[in-house]
Design a protein around this motif. Structure first.
Motif, mmCIF file in Angstrom:
data_model
loop_
_atom_site.group_PDB
_atom_site.id
_atom_site.type_symbol
_atom_site.label_atom_id
_atom_site.label_comp_id
_atom_site.label_asym_id
_atom_site.label_seq_id
_atom_site.Cartn_x
_atom_site.Cartn_y
_atom_site.Cartn_z
ATOM 1 N N VAL A 36 0.845 -1.201 0.000
ATOM 2 C CA VAL A 36 0.000 0.000 0.000
ATOM 3 C C VAL A 36 0.879 1.249 0.000
ATOM 4 O O VAL A 36 0.710 2.161 -0.827
ATOM 5 N N ILE A 37 1.831 1.288 0.927
ATOM 6 C CA ILE A 37 2.707 2.459 1.061
ATOM 7 C C ILE A 37 3.529 2.669 -0.206
ATOM 8 O O ILE A 37 3.706 3.808 -0.662
ATOM 9 N N VAL A 141 -3.981 3.352 12.616
ATOM 10 C CA VAL A 141 -2.638 3.345 12.032
ATOM 11 C C VAL A 141 -2.781 3.760 10.569
ATOM 12 O O VAL A 141 -3.558 3.151 9.820
ATOM 13 N N ALA A 142 -2.072 4.800 10.170
ATOM 14 C CA ALA A 142 -2.237 5.319 8.815
ATOM 15 C C ALA A 142 -0.897 5.774 8.245
ATOM 16 O O ALA A 142 0.044 6.092 8.990
ATOM 17 N N ARG A 148 5.184 11.594 5.028
ATOM 18 C CA ARG A 148 5.745 10.384 4.412
ATOM 19 C C ARG A 148 6.187 9.359 5.452
ATOM 20 O O ARG A 148 7.246 8.751 5.336
ATOM 21 N N GLU A 149 5.362 9.201 6.478
ATOM 22 C CA GLU A 149 5.675 8.205 7.491
ATOM 23 C C GLU A 149 4.379 7.583 8.011
ATOM 24 O O GLU A 149 3.294 8.130 7.842
ATOM 25 N N THR A 150 4.522 6.426 8.627
ATOM 26 C CA THR A 150 3.379 5.760 9.239
ATOM 27 C C THR A 150 3.158 6.347 10.620
ATOM 28 O O THR A 150 4.099 6.498 11.399
ATOM 29 N N VAL A 176 -5.485 4.872 5.536
ATOM 30 C CA VAL A 176 -5.642 4.000 6.707
ATOM 31 C C VAL A 176 -5.065 2.617 6.408
ATOM 32 O O VAL A 176 -5.365 2.009 5.374
ATOM 33 N N LEU A 177 -4.224 2.137 7.324
ATOM 34 C CA LEU A 177 -3.606 0.814 7.185
ATOM 35 C C LEU A 177 -4.222 -0.207 8.134
ATOM 36 O O LEU A 177 -4.461 -1.357 7.754
#
Length: 354
Positions: A36-37, A141-142, A148-150, A176-177
């Motif tokens: 995803v990222i 958690v996104a 550019r970071e989680t 969203v992760l």
């Protein structure tokens, strides 16, 4: 990391519950958070427009489709530790609810049958039958496209309100992760019921608890009766569920609305009204639509109001997105003319608007 699966000039209609919309220039399907990222970063670095697709149950895509990269989030992951639940964004929401009920936990049982994926729930602050996910989400958690970071965002920083959140307010920033929930172990019982229709169907009072499995089963039956549980054979479910949000009116706006209602329907007319915060009143979009003359099954073309519920606009099988939007605009205009209230669409529109 294995290569992300990519299709070009890919149909998007099959990925939405409306079954509407044109193709995407490129469709990437990601099965892990890293994938995803990677897709998001590539799009951001190349300046490519990006469309995130989860369960497709809240999307209206234009007939011309999407010029850019559509990212289908197909991640999986269900982890339960005591009352703490973590869901990957791609997990099927309705199936996850069923599993929590089987585990004897309470808090999301009345959100059964809602189509779509877990990752979409905090964006819209999904709610139904007296529950909202904001009451049980502990953190989200996104991937933050700006930094550019989680990031891990606690509930208090999600800015949840009725069908809204910081994610919806800033739609281009977060992907969203994972979503984490804190559920209640009530010995297999539900959370206190807060919706009159559910309590009535169960033969109990608002505020009572019932076995969580009974609450879930009752909600599924109520939803099915309104065409709100997906069924490929039932065109009433070829929809995005509720197409309009329930209007929230200020004291002044509500007073003017009440005047219009009584002028149209008589001095004894009493529209649905619920407290919605200091000086605010929420009324029913379904009631407004029906009273403005748009009854169940309204419409002569391939896009019509559901035969089961006035709040759902449906594709009868041969509709285009423009057919759907023409119906939506007719409803909005009719309600505004009748009651002075402007309905707002709940689904996200892509390449089109009302």
């Amino acid at each position: 990391m294995s290569p992300v699966h990519v299709l070009h000039d890919a149909p998007l209609a099959p990925l939405t519950t409306f079954r509407l919309g044109g193709p995407a220039t490129r469709l990437a399907t990601a099965t892990t958070d890293d994938e995803v990222i990677a897709v998001v970063r590539e799009a951001d670095q190349t300046g490519t427009p990006l469309l995130i697709i989860g369960g497709g149950s809240n999307l209206v895509i234009g007939d011309k489709g999407f010029e850019g990269t559509a990212l289908r989030i197909a991640t999986s992951g269900y982890a339960l530790d005591g009352g703490t639940l973590e869901l990957a964004a791609g997990e099927n929401w309705s199936e996850a609810v069923a599993r929590t009920v089987e585990a004897g936990l309470a808090g999301i049982e009345c959100l059964a049958g809602i189509p779509g994926s877990a990752g979409a729930t905090p964006i819209q602050n999904v709610g139904a039958y007296g529950q909202e996910v904001s009451a049980t989400i502990s953190e989200v958690v996104a991937y933050d496209r700006r930094t550019r970071e989680t990031v891990v965002i606690p509930n208090a920083e999600c800015a949840f309100s009725y069908r809204h959140s910081r994610f919806k307010a800033d739609p281009g920033r977060y992907v969203v992760l994972r979503v984490r929930f804190e559920l209640e172990d009530a010995g297999g019982m539900s959370a206190p019921l807060r919706y009159a229709e559910t309590a009535r169907s169960l033969g109990v009072r608002v505020g009572d608890r019932v076995p969580a499995a009974d609450a879930r089963r009752t909600v599924l039956a109520l939803r099915a009766g309104k065409g709100m549980v997906l069924d490929a054979e039932d065109h009433d479910t070829w929809s995005a569920g509720s197409f309009f949000t329930n209007p929230i009116l200020t004291e002044e706006a509500y007073g003017a609305f009440l005047g219009r209602v009584r002028e149209r329907l008589g001095e004894d007319a009493a529209p649905p009204a619920y407290p919605a915060g200091e000086g605010l009143t929420k009324t029913s979009a379904a009631w407004l639509i029906d009273q403005a003359g748009f009854t169940k099954g309204y419409g002569a073309g391939p896009a019509r109001i559901s035969t089961k519920h006035t709040l759902a606009l449906t594709n009868r099988g041969e509709a285009t997105t423009e057919d759907l939007l023409a119906l939506a605009r007719e409803v909005v205009e009719g309600v505004r003319d009748a009651f002075g209230v402007t309905l707002v669409n709940e689904p996200v529109t892509v390449g089109v608007s009302l």
